[in-house]
Design a protein around this motif. Structure first.
Motif, PDB file in Angstrom:
ATOM      1  N   UNK A 270       0.824  -1.203   0.000  1.00  0.00           N
ATOM      2  CA  UNK A 270       0.000   0.000   0.000  1.00  0.00           C
ATOM      3  C   UNK A 270       0.862   1.260   0.000  1.00  0.00           C
ATOM      4  N   UNK A 271       2.056   1.148   0.567  1.00  0.00           N
ATOM      5  CA  UNK A 271       2.965   2.287   0.598  1.00  0.00           C
ATOM      6  C   UNK A 271       3.781   2.442  -0.659  1.00  0.00           C
ATOM      7  N   UNK A 272       3.599   1.536  -1.632  1.00  0.00           N
ATOM      8  CA  UNK A 272       4.277   1.668  -2.907  1.00  0.00           C
ATOM      9  C   UNK A 272       5.474   0.772  -3.106  1.00  0.00           C
ATOM     10  N   UNK A 273       5.715  -0.183  -2.205  1.00  0.00           N
ATOM     11  CA  UNK A 273       6.870  -1.074  -2.340  1.00  0.00           C
ATOM     12  C   UNK A 273       6.704  -1.976  -3.559  1.00  0.00           C
ATOM     13  N   UNK A 274       7.801  -2.266  -4.216  1.00  0.00           N
ATOM     14  CA  UNK A 274       7.805  -3.178  -5.357  1.00  0.00           C
ATOM     15  C   UNK A 274       7.517  -4.598  -4.891  1.00  0.00           C
ATOM     16  N   UNK A 275       6.753  -5.341  -5.701  1.00  0.00           N
ATOM     17  CA  UNK A 275       6.344  -6.686  -5.318  1.00  0.00           C
ATOM     18  C   UNK A 275       7.543  -7.599  -5.081  1.00  0.00           C
ATOM     19  N   UNK A 276       8.579  -7.468  -5.901  1.00  0.00           N
ATOM     20  CA  UNK A 276       9.737  -8.346  -5.734  1.00  0.00           C
ATOM     21  C   UNK A 276      10.541  -7.984  -4.483  1.00  0.00           C
ATOM     22  N   UNK A 277      10.520  -6.738  -4.100  1.00  0.00           N
ATOM     23  CA  UNK A 277      11.170  -6.352  -2.845  1.00  0.00           C
ATOM     24  C   UNK A 277      10.436  -6.991  -1.673  1.00  0.00           C
ATOM     25  N   UNK A 278       9.119  -6.959  -1.709  1.00  0.00           N
ATOM     26  CA  UNK A 278       8.318  -7.583  -0.649  1.00  0.00           C
ATOM     27  C   UNK A 278       8.564  -9.087  -0.629  1.00  0.00           C
ATOM     28  N   UNK A 279       8.685  -9.698  -1.803  1.00  0.00           N
ATOM     29  CA  UNK A 279       8.999 -11.126  -1.882  1.00  0.00           C
ATOM     30  C   UNK A 279      10.312 -11.428  -1.166  1.00  0.00           C
ATOM     31  N   UNK A 280      11.321 -10.606  -1.393  1.00  0.00           N
ATOM     32  CA  UNK A 280      12.627 -10.803  -0.768  1.00  0.00           C
ATOM     33  C   UNK A 280      12.544 -10.629   0.742  1.00  0.00           C
ATOM     34  N   UNK A 281      11.815  -9.612   1.182  1.00  0.00           N
ATOM     35  CA  UNK A 281      11.668  -9.358   2.614  1.00  0.00           C
ATOM     36  C   UNK A 281      10.982 -10.528   3.305  1.00  0.00           C
ATOM     37  N   UNK A 282       9.920 -11.040   2.692  1.00  0.00           N
ATOM     38  CA  UNK A 282       9.153 -12.129   3.304  1.00  0.00           C
ATOM     39  C   UNK A 282       9.831 -13.487   3.171  1.00  0.00           C
ATOM     40  N   UNK A 283      10.761 -13.603   2.218  1.00  0.00           N
ATOM     41  CA  UNK A 283      11.426 -14.882   2.034  1.00  0.00           C
ATOM     42  C   UNK A 283      10.596 -15.882   1.259  1.00  0.00           C
ATOM     43  N   UNK A 284       9.707 -15.395   0.382  1.00  0.00           N
ATOM     44  CA  UNK A 284       8.907 -16.291  -0.450  1.00  0.00           C
ATOM     45  C   UNK A 284       9.753 -16.832  -1.599  1.00  0.00           C
ATOM     46  N   UNK A 285       9.670 -18.120  -1.841  1.00  0.00           N
ATOM     47  CA  UNK A 285      10.403 -18.696  -2.965  1.00  0.00           C
ATOM     48  C   UNK A 285       9.702 -18.410  -4.281  1.00  0.00           C
ATOM     49  N   UNK A 286       8.390 -18.194  -4.242  1.00  0.00           N
ATOM     50  CA  UNK A 286       7.614 -17.941  -5.444  1.00  0.00           C
ATOM     51  C   UNK A 286       6.951 -16.573  -5.364  1.00  0.00           C
ATOM     52  N   UNK A 287       7.017 -15.833  -6.459  1.00  0.00           N
ATOM     53  CA  UNK A 287       6.363 -14.525  -6.507  1.00  0.00           C
ATOM     54  C   UNK A 287       4.851 -14.671  -6.423  1.00  0.00           C
ATOM     55  N   UNK A 288       4.330 -15.817  -6.855  1.00  0.00           N
ATOM     56  CA  UNK A 288       2.885 -16.036  -6.812  1.00  0.00           C
ATOM     57  C   UNK A 288       2.356 -15.965  -5.386  1.00  0.00           C
ATOM     58  N   UNK A 289       3.156 -16.415  -4.419  1.00  0.00           N
ATOM     59  CA  UNK A 289       2.740 -16.346  -3.020  1.00  0.00           C
ATOM     60  C   UNK A 289       2.630 -14.901  -2.574  1.00  0.00           C
ATOM     61  N   UNK A 290       3.597 -14.088  -2.965  1.00  0.00           N
ATOM     62  CA  UNK A 290       3.588 -12.675  -2.578  1.00  0.00           C
ATOM     63  C   UNK A 290       2.430 -11.941  -3.244  1.00  0.00           C
ATOM     64  N   UNK A 291       2.048 -12.373  -4.449  1.00  0.00           N
ATOM     65  CA  UNK A 291       0.988 -11.690  -5.171  1.00  0.00           C
ATOM     66  C   UNK A 291      -0.351 -11.759  -4.457  1.00  0.00           C
TER      67      UNK A 291
END
Length: 312
Positions: A270-291
């Motif tokens: 919501x604050x504008x972070x890039x989806x792949x950055x959030x994926x890295x922060x959360x430690x998701x192996x798949x971008x689909x999970x972050x989506x």
């Protein structure tokens, strides 16, 4: 790593199950919790295979048996998400059994997992998260060691979005105060670096100065967060802390630590972070999970629009 001795399986099947447990733990690097979950699913499958034959072997584990096992569970009302997980567990076991020469063919290759319905996880609104953090900070004002620890628990979970197991596994040396980052050991023993904010920095400093020294003893080792008796913080204690803190916020959903992780991810997007950055922060192996979290943000945007716009 032996499975539950109360399970009634032929010795040969139990031996295969014990070998599979060692494979998961040593070769795949799975956590003890994950190993228990996989073994529970596979044990249930093998018990189904043995329902009519006490001398059943892996040769009796065919596609028909796999489908029958899942069918019984579906008929009993097991959730689709659970069926999907158990299907994955079964397919992992049969693939391992075929690869190691225990089965001639892998029947799991033809087994199709039911698609789990992706539900939107409950999250705090940003103002609710702020209230929860403020409540935890207020409770720690008198510098009681437990209150300081509890503030740090919720601050780190929300600031970093790490899992509760990752939180409890942190050591003091995993905190890089100069760069304001944590070194986190995630699923599959994958290490990542996660940043934290200034409120979390204040909570860490207060805990290390006035909290941890009061609880630390010979049992503490290098653990960052400690229980009342000085040992490493247990995940159940962390869940209790999060529940109590969030419960004090009027109108907030009842959340476990994973709810703070969901909230952190949603608020980042919501604050504008890039989806792949959030994926890295959360430690998701798949971008689909972050989506999934983009769906949370869009759903909330839709709700606000429907409520506020005169032509919604």
């Amino acid at each position: 790593m032996d499975v539950d001795p109360n399970r009634t399986l032929p010795p040969a099947l139990r031996a295969h199950l014990d070998d599979y447990a060692e494979h998961l733990r040593l070769e795949r690097g799975r956590s003890a919790h994950t190993v228990r979950a996989y073994l529970g699913d596979v044990t249930s499958l093998l018990e189904y295979v043995c329902r009519d034959r006490s001398d059943a072997t892996l040769a009796d584990l065919d596609l028909r048996a796999l489908r029958g096992w899942l069918g019984v569970q579906a008929a009993s009302g097991v959730a689709r998400t659970t069926l999907a997980r158990r299907t994955s567990s079964a397919k992992g076991f049969t693939a391992w059994a075929q690869r190691t020469g225990r089965m001639d063919v892998d029947p799991g290759v033809r087994l199709v997992a039911p698609k789990a319905h992706r539900t939107l996880p409950p999250v705090l609104r940003q103002e609710q998260a702020a209230e929860a953090m403020a409540a935890a900070e207020s409770g720690a004002a008198q510098e009681d060691p437990i209150a300081l620890r509890d503030r740090l628990i919720v601050e780190l979970l929300y600031s970093t979005g790490i899992r509760v197991g990752e939180l409890c596994g942190l050591d003091v040396d995993d905190v890089d105060g100069d760069r304001r980052v944590l070194r986190v050991l995630g699923k599959g023993n994958k290490e990542r670096v996660v940043p934290y904010g200034r409120p979390a920095e204040d909570a860490i400093d207060a805990w290390l100065r006035a909290g941890r020294p009061e609880l630390a003893n010979a049992r503490s080792g290098d653990a960052l967060l400690l229980g009342r008796r000085g040992g490493r913080l247990d995940q159940r204690q962390a869940r209790s802390v999060v529940h109590d803190v969030v419960q004090a916020v009027p109108g907030a959903p009842d959340l476990a630590p994973h709810g703070l992780r969901h909230s952190a991810a949603t608020h980042l997007l919501e604050g504008g972070a890039d989806l792949r950055v959030v994926q890295e922060v959360l430690g998701h192996s798949s971008l689909a999970t972050t989506q999934l979290y983009t769906h949370v943000s869009v759903a909330r945007l839709r709700a606000v629009h429907d409520q506020a716009h005169p032509r919604a």
